[in-house]
Design an enzyme around this catalytic site. Sequence first.
Site, short mmCIF file in Angstrom:
data_model
loop_
_atom_site.label_atom_id
_atom_site.label_comp_id
_atom_site.label_asym_id
_atom_site.label_seq_id
_atom_site.Cartn_x
_atom_site.Cartn_y
_atom_site.Cartn_z
N SER A 1 1.41 38.25 56.80
CA SER A 1 2.35 37.34 57.48
C SER A 1 2.29 35.95 56.87
O SER A 1 3.32 35.29 56.69
CB SER A 1 2.03 37.25 58.97
OG SER A 1 2.17 38.51 59.57
N ARG B 1 -6.48 45.93 54.43
CA ARG B 1 -5.77 45.87 53.15
C ARG B 1 -6.79 45.79 52.03
O ARG B 1 -7.14 46.78 51.42
CB ARG B 1 -4.82 44.65 53.14
CG ARG B 1 -3.63 44.81 54.07
CD ARG B 1 -2.98 43.50 54.35
NE ARG B 1 -3.96 42.54 54.87
CZ ARG B 1 -3.67 41.36 55.38
NH1 ARG B 1 -2.44 40.95 55.42
NH2 ARG B 1 -4.62 40.59 55.85
N LYS C 1 -4.42 28.81 64.84
CA LYS C 1 -3.43 28.02 64.11
C LYS C 1 -2.13 27.96 64.90
O LYS C 1 -1.80 28.91 65.61
CB LYS C 1 -3.15 28.67 62.75
CG LYS C 1 -4.11 28.23 61.68
CD LYS C 1 -3.61 28.56 60.29
CE LYS C 1 -3.33 30.05 60.13
NZ LYS C 1 -2.90 30.41 58.77
N HIS D 1 2.81 46.01 59.39
CA HIS D 1 2.52 46.23 60.81
C HIS D 1 3.31 47.42 61.34
O HIS D 1 2.78 48.26 62.07
CB HIS D 1 2.90 44.99 61.64
CG HIS D 1 2.09 43.76 61.36
ND1 HIS D 1 2.66 42.54 61.12
CD2 HIS D 1 0.75 43.56 61.30
CE1 HIS D 1 1.72 41.64 60.93
NE2 HIS D 1 0.55 42.23 61.03
#
Length: 160
Positions: free
Chosen positions: A128, A90, A42, A18
């Site tokens: 993460s 990614r 979540k 990030h």
Amino acid sequence: MTPVAVFPGSFDPLTRGHEDLVRRALSFADKVIVAVAVNLTKQPLFTLDERVSLIRQAVADPRVEVRSFDGLLADFVRAAGATLIVRGLRAVSDFEYEIQMANMNARMEPNIETIFLMASDRHQFIASSLVKDIARLGGDTSQFVSKKVFERLKAKFKRS
Ligand code: PNS
């Protein structure tokens, strides 16, 4: 025109990947607003205040603003006077979700353009969720996150 870019996410927690994206976004935007989502599907590990504060500590640059947002990202971007959304890509697996979001946001707010930055090779696999898993299982996350995030992760999963 001074382009303002919004870099939205959960940042639960902020990773080196990030940080790299914020730095690179500053090469084409005059100002980057890191927008931390309040409503996550979540339950986050870090509270909203913790996530915001960890980003502020890791990315101390006068051209970067860290703000939280609740509700639709498209509304936040418009209200912030921004025209760009920056997202990182990614693996190919990111693509499907990202293109869907970009198109939905463009439908809701046609003036908004989403720009994708390919994760640099050093950060290609940092996520993460994986960082949290590693920390939870007692692994070393220091190469994936800032020192402050590393310490907070260790504290969260400290075994009593
Ligand atoms: O880091 P993440 O979890 O991939 O970030 C996802 C995020 C927060 C950018 C996305 O879920 C989002 O934009 N949420 C805000 C609500 C919204 O606008 N939903 C509709 C998207 S088309």
